[in-house]
Design a protein around this motif. Structure first.
Motif, PDB file in Angstrom:
ATOM      1  N   GLY A  23      19.441  52.580  41.258  1.00 53.79           N
ATOM      2  CA  GLY A  23      18.940  53.955  41.361  1.00 53.79           C
ATOM      3  C   GLY A  23      18.373  54.464  40.052  1.00 53.79           C
ATOM      4  O   GLY A  23      17.314  55.104  40.023  1.00 53.79           O
ATOM      5  N   VAL A  24      19.063  54.175  38.946  1.00 53.77           N
ATOM      6  CA  VAL A  24      18.553  54.592  37.635  1.00 53.77           C
ATOM      7  C   VAL A  24      17.239  53.881  37.327  1.00 53.77           C
ATOM      8  O   VAL A  24      16.269  54.492  36.847  1.00 53.77           O
ATOM      9  CB  VAL A  24      19.601  54.307  36.546  1.00 53.77           C
ATOM     10  N   ALA A  25      17.206  52.578  37.600  1.00 52.14           N
ATOM     11  CA  ALA A  25      15.964  51.829  37.349  1.00 52.14           C
ATOM     12  C   ALA A  25      14.820  52.349  38.210  1.00 52.14           C
ATOM     13  O   ALA A  25      13.663  52.418  37.769  1.00 52.14           O
ATOM     14  CB  ALA A  25      16.200  50.344  37.618  1.00 52.14           C
ATOM     15  N   HIS A  26      15.138  52.764  39.447  1.00 57.07           N
ATOM     16  CA  HIS A  26      14.106  53.294  40.338  1.00 57.07           C
ATOM     17  C   HIS A  26      13.540  54.612  39.809  1.00 57.07           C
ATOM     18  O   HIS A  26      12.326  54.840  39.837  1.00 57.07           O
ATOM     19  CB  HIS A  26      14.693  53.481  41.733  1.00 57.07           C
ATOM     20  N   ARG A  27      14.416  55.482  39.316  1.00 52.66           N
ATOM     21  CA  ARG A  27      13.960  56.755  38.770  1.00 52.66           C
ATOM     22  C   ARG A  27      13.076  56.539  37.534  1.00 52.66           C
ATOM     23  O   ARG A  27      12.046  57.196  37.357  1.00 52.66           O
ATOM     24  CB  ARG A  27      15.153  57.633  38.411  1.00 52.66           C
ATOM     25  N   ARG A  30       9.695  55.182  38.675  1.00 48.26           N
ATOM     26  CA  ARG A  30       8.844  56.220  39.267  1.00 48.26           C
ATOM     27  C   ARG A  30       8.244  57.132  38.210  1.00 48.26           C
ATOM     28  O   ARG A  30       7.084  57.528  38.303  1.00 48.26           O
ATOM     29  CB  ARG A  30       9.662  57.041  40.264  1.00 48.26           C
ATOM     30  N   ARG A  31       9.047  57.447  37.196  1.00 50.35           N
ATOM     31  CA  ARG A  31       8.523  58.323  36.154  1.00 50.35           C
ATOM     32  C   ARG A  31       7.453  57.618  35.330  1.00 50.35           C
ATOM     33  O   ARG A  31       6.421  58.209  34.992  1.00 50.35           O
ATOM     34  CB  ARG A  31       9.667  58.799  35.254  1.00 50.35           C
ATOM     35  N   LEU A  32       7.722  56.365  34.980  1.00 52.66           N
ATOM     36  CA  LEU A  32       6.724  55.612  34.235  1.00 52.66           C
ATOM     37  C   LEU A  32       5.526  55.242  35.099  1.00 52.66           C
ATOM     38  O   LEU A  32       4.442  54.960  34.583  1.00 52.66           O
ATOM     39  CB  LEU A  32       7.342  54.335  33.652  1.00 52.66           C
ATOM     40  N   GLY A  33       5.733  55.215  36.429  1.00 57.08           N
ATOM     41  CA  GLY A  33       4.651  54.834  37.335  1.00 57.08           C
ATOM     42  C   GLY A  33       3.522  55.820  37.399  1.00 57.08           C
ATOM     43  O   GLY A  33       2.459  55.515  37.962  1.00 57.08           O
ATOM     44  N   GLN A  34       3.681  57.006  36.833  1.00 56.55           N
ATOM     45  CA  GLN A  34       2.599  57.973  36.806  1.00 56.55           C
ATOM     46  C   GLN A  34       1.438  57.493  35.949  1.00 56.55           C
ATOM     47  O   GLN A  34       0.319  57.965  36.098  1.00 56.55           O
ATOM     48  CB  GLN A  34       3.123  59.316  36.285  1.00 56.55           C
ATOM     49  N   ARG A  35       1.717  56.573  35.061  1.00 47.74           N
ATOM     50  CA  ARG A  35       0.684  56.023  34.191  1.00 47.74           C
ATOM     51  C   ARG A  35       0.322  54.584  34.532  1.00 47.74           C
ATOM     52  O   ARG A  35      -0.620  54.044  33.975  1.00 47.74           O
ATOM     53  CB  ARG A  35       1.128  56.092  32.737  1.00 47.74           C
ATOM     54  N   SER A  36       1.083  53.964  35.419  1.00 46.65           N
ATOM     55  CA  SER A  36       0.867  52.553  35.741  1.00 46.65           C
ATOM     56  C   SER A  36       0.853  52.366  37.249  1.00 46.65           C
ATOM     57  O   SER A  36       1.799  52.765  37.942  1.00 46.65           O
ATOM     58  CB  SER A  36       1.941  51.676  35.106  1.00 46.65           C
ATOM     59  N   LEU A  37      -0.218  51.771  37.760  1.00 54.70           N
ATOM     60  CA  LEU A  37      -0.307  51.490  39.187  1.00 54.70           C
ATOM     61  C   LEU A  37       0.686  50.417  39.609  1.00 54.70           C
ATOM     62  O   LEU A  37       1.228  50.453  40.720  1.00 54.70           O
ATOM     63  CB  LEU A  37      -1.736  51.057  39.522  1.00 54.70           C
ATOM     64  N   LEU A  38       0.961  49.446  38.732  1.00 51.37           N
ATOM     65  CA  LEU A  38       1.910  48.396  39.049  1.00 51.37           C
ATOM     66  C   LEU A  38       3.318  48.948  39.228  1.00 51.37           C
ATOM     67  O   LEU A  38       4.030  48.602  40.176  1.00 51.37           O
ATOM     68  CB  LEU A  38       1.886  47.332  37.943  1.00 51.37           C
ATOM     69  N   LEU A  39       3.740  49.827  38.326  1.00 53.94           N
ATOM     70  CA  LEU A  39       5.072  50.412  38.448  1.00 53.94           C
ATOM     71  C   LEU A  39       5.177  51.311  39.674  1.00 53.94           C
ATOM     72  O   LEU A  39       6.237  51.392  40.313  1.00 53.94           O
ATOM     73  CB  LEU A  39       5.397  51.204  37.179  1.00 53.94           C
ATOM     74  N   GLY A  41       3.630  50.786  42.519  1.00 55.43           N
ATOM     75  CA  GLY A  41       3.813  49.857  43.631  1.00 55.43           C
ATOM     76  C   GLY A  41       5.220  49.291  43.688  1.00 55.43           C
ATOM     77  O   GLY A  41       5.788  49.123  44.770  1.00 55.43           O
ATOM     78  N   LEU A  42       5.800  48.983  42.526  1.00 55.51           N
ATOM     79  CA  LEU A  42       7.177  48.485  42.507  1.00 55.51           C
ATOM     80  C   LEU A  42       8.148  49.535  43.045  1.00 55.51           C
ATOM     81  O   LEU A  42       9.074  49.211  43.788  1.00 55.51           O
ATOM     82  CB  LEU A  42       7.562  48.095  41.075  1.00 55.51           C
ATOM     83  N   ALA A  43       7.942  50.787  42.674  1.00 56.82           N
ATOM     84  CA  ALA A  43       8.831  51.846  43.147  1.00 56.82           C
ATOM     85  C   ALA A  43       8.700  52.071  44.646  1.00 56.82           C
ATOM     86  O   ALA A  43       9.675  52.426  45.318  1.00 56.82           O
ATOM     87  CB  ALA A  43       8.534  53.147  42.391  1.00 56.82           C
ATOM     88  N   GLN A  44       7.523  51.842  45.205  1.00 55.14           N
ATOM     89  CA  GLN A  44       7.313  52.110  46.620  1.00 55.14           C
ATOM     90  C   GLN A  44       7.709  50.951  47.517  1.00 55.14           C
ATOM     91  O   GLN A  44       8.327  51.151  48.562  1.00 55.14           O
ATOM     92  CB  GLN A  44       5.834  52.468  46.853  1.00 55.14           C
ATOM     93  N   HIS A  45       7.369  49.732  47.121  1.00 58.14           N
ATOM     94  CA  HIS A  45       7.528  48.596  48.017  1.00 58.14           C
ATOM     95  C   HIS A  45       8.738  47.714  47.704  1.00 58.14           C
ATOM     96  O   HIS A  45       9.295  47.091  48.610  1.00 58.14           O
ATOM     97  CB  HIS A  45       6.264  47.721  47.983  1.00 58.14           C
ATOM     98  N   PHE A  50      15.036  45.163  46.276  1.00 56.30           N
ATOM     99  CA  PHE A  50      15.807  44.990  45.037  1.00 56.30           C
ATOM    100  C   PHE A  50      17.205  45.581  45.182  1.00 56.30           C
ATOM    101  O   PHE A  50      18.187  45.022  44.670  1.00 56.30           O
ATOM    102  CB  PHE A  50      15.053  45.664  43.892  1.00 56.30           C
ATOM    103  N   GLN A  51      17.323  46.685  45.891  1.00 54.88           N
ATOM    104  CA  GLN A  51      18.620  47.329  46.102  1.00 54.88           C
ATOM    105  C   GLN A  51      19.554  46.433  46.899  1.00 54.88           C
ATOM    106  O   GLN A  51      20.734  46.238  46.542  1.00 54.88           O
ATOM    107  CB  GLN A  51      18.399  48.657  46.826  1.00 54.88           C
ATOM    108  N   VAL A  52      19.035  45.863  47.993  1.00 51.18           N
ATOM    109  CA  VAL A  52      19.860  44.982  48.829  1.00 51.18           C
ATOM    110  C   VAL A  52      20.238  43.721  48.075  1.00 51.18           C
ATOM    111  O   VAL A  52      21.404  43.276  48.100  1.00 51.18           O
ATOM    112  CB  VAL A  52      19.109  44.642  50.132  1.00 51.18           C
ATOM    113  N   ALA A  53      19.278  43.100  47.386  1.00 54.49           N
ATOM    114  CA  ALA A  53      19.572  41.858  46.666  1.00 54.49           C
ATOM    115  C   ALA A  53      20.592  42.095  45.558  1.00 54.49           C
ATOM    116  O   ALA A  53      21.537  41.295  45.383  1.00 54.49           O
ATOM    117  CB  ALA A  53      18.273  41.297  46.086  1.00 54.49           C
ATOM    118  N   ALA A  54      20.452  43.173  44.788  1.00 51.18           N
ATOM    119  CA  ALA A  54      21.405  43.454  43.709  1.00 51.18           C
ATOM    120  C   ALA A  54      22.800  43.755  44.255  1.00 51.18           C
ATOM    121  O   ALA A  54      23.820  43.321  43.686  1.00 51.18           O
ATOM    122  CB  ALA A  54      20.893  44.627  42.877  1.00 51.18           C
TER     123      ALA A  54
END
Length: 400
Positions: A23-27, A30-39, A41-45, A50-54
């Motif tokens: 959850g912390v990594a997701h937040r 998402r915050r850093l993703g405002q400047r990066s399209l890759l981040l 996409g990682l937050a959305q898809h 990642f949550q289930v695997a971890a």
């Protein structure tokens, strides 16, 4: 009971810790993703995968380190085996999600929704490669999960010895499926057809809407969908109207009487297209392409920036020139002559001698030198078209 209770508490604590970290990594992502399209996409898809695997991995480590090998060996091994299967499945899901993120990031650099799309080839290749890779990941994940069972590993040697026979049987049974898969890969890299191309297949005109490894979805102009196997496009001819560019040429043909003034009809066509926003300004030609059976066939050739505009322009040309012949040249409408009696009665439908010769000595007929009367010449576009259709030089011996 104390051992079981400690294992459960440790598993719950590990799961909660994993969920908190994810959850912390997701937040942060998402915050850093405002400047990066890759981040983004990682937050959305990739967040759920990642949550289930971890979580499953954390629970596995908790069970493994809180239970001894000598205590509850049976249930411990069964639980750890289930958790291992879950980790494999969750990892495969995570890899598939990452592939989706990579695809979206790669396609975001190209404009794929414009009318004259230059990047459909890249989009097609990325989509097909992503789907092929996901299929490979799923197959590998199932194989790894099966190899965790001792019985499957025990018969591995026997399977390997008969792999040749099984491979031949499987290839024969899946010949059609494998053919479509290889055809899909061939389409992706041969650039014969791409997503968004306008094609004509079996008389149906439409746009490539979806392209997979096994089938192609063609969206027909009236919003129907034609589903075709990918092997169709590698084994049968079809028309691709947008392989190099979206601009295309189209025709409108008319059967009229010999008394029609071709030059006047040509001038009316030019006036029409110049006042229409559908015309792209490249080609406007009117020619007599046949003169048999008591009528002449006139063909109007026009151009537009895409297939949709061309269709509307062709319909507009037909409608306007039909009305023009009806209103301005009624004697030029198609008819069959059967005259009896005096041909010089002065009736509108009777033939009268021309007032002047259509061709003078050493000159050309009226309109013969006009650009609107020549497809292969008369303009830069016509000259380029002429060069494209010129064949090899005729050998001197061939004339003998």
């Amino acid at each position: 009971m104390q051992s079981y209770l400690g294992t459960i508490i440790a598993a719950l604590a590990a799961a909660a810790g994993a969920l908190f970290v994810v959850g912390v990594a997701h937040r942060i992502t998402r915050r850093l993703g405002q400047r990066s399209l890759l981040l983004t996409g990682l937050a959305q898809h990739a967040h759920r995968a990642f949550q289930v695997a971890a979580t499953i991995l954390a629970v596995q480590f908790a069970v493994r380190f809180t239970t001894g090998y000598a205590t509850g060996t049976g249930w411990r091994q069964a639980l750890l085996h289930i958790l291992v299967l879950g980790v494999i499945a969750a990892t495969a899901w995570l890899v598939a999600a990452l592939l989706v993120v990579v695809e979206d990031t790669a396609l975001a650099r190209f404009q794929v929704e414009v009318a004259d799309n230059r990047h459909r080839r890249i989009r097609t290749q990325v989509v097909l490669l992503r789907r092929l890779t996901i299929a490979v990941v799923i197959i590998l994940a199932l194989g790894v999960m099966l190899m965790t069972f001792p019985a499957v590993r025990g018969i591995g040697a026997g399977v390997l010895t008969s792999a040749g026979v099984v491979g031949v049987v499987a290839a024969l049974a899946a010949q059609s499926l494998l053919g479509n898969v290889f055809a899909g890969l061939q389409l992706a890299f041969s650039d014969a057809v791409r997503l968004g191309d306008v094609v004509v297949v079996d008389g149906e005109w439409g746009r490539i809407e979806e392209l997979t490894l096994s089938y192609v979805v063609l969206r027909i102009w009236d919003d129907r969908r034609l589903i075709l196997p990918t092997s169709y496009f590698t084994s049968k001819p079809f028309q691709n109207w947008t392989r190099t560019e979206a601009a295309v040429l189209g025709t409108a043909e008319f059967d009229v009487d010999w008394s029609i003034s071709v030059q006047a009809m040509r001038e009316e066509l030019r006036r029409l297209v110049e006042n229409s926003e559908l015309w792209d300004g490249r080609v406007c030609v009117l020619q007599v392409i046949d003169a048999t059976g008591g009528m002449i066939k006139v063909r109007a050739l026009v151009s537009a920036e895409n297939a949709g505009s061309l269709w509307d322009l062709r319909c507009l040309v037909r409608e306007h020139l039909v009305a023009w012949v009806w209103e301005q040249r009624p004697t030029a409408m198609p008819r069959t002559r059967a005259e009896v009696g005096d041909a010089g009665g002065g009736q509108p439908w009777q033939w009268v001698p021309p007032r002047h010769r259509p061709q003078t000595a050493g000159g050309l007929a009226d309109g013969a030198g006009s650009d609107d009367a020549r497809i292969f010449g008369g303009s830069e576009d016509g000259a380029a078209r002429s060069e494209a259709f010129v064949g090899p030089d005729e050998p001197a011996d061939s004339r003998r």
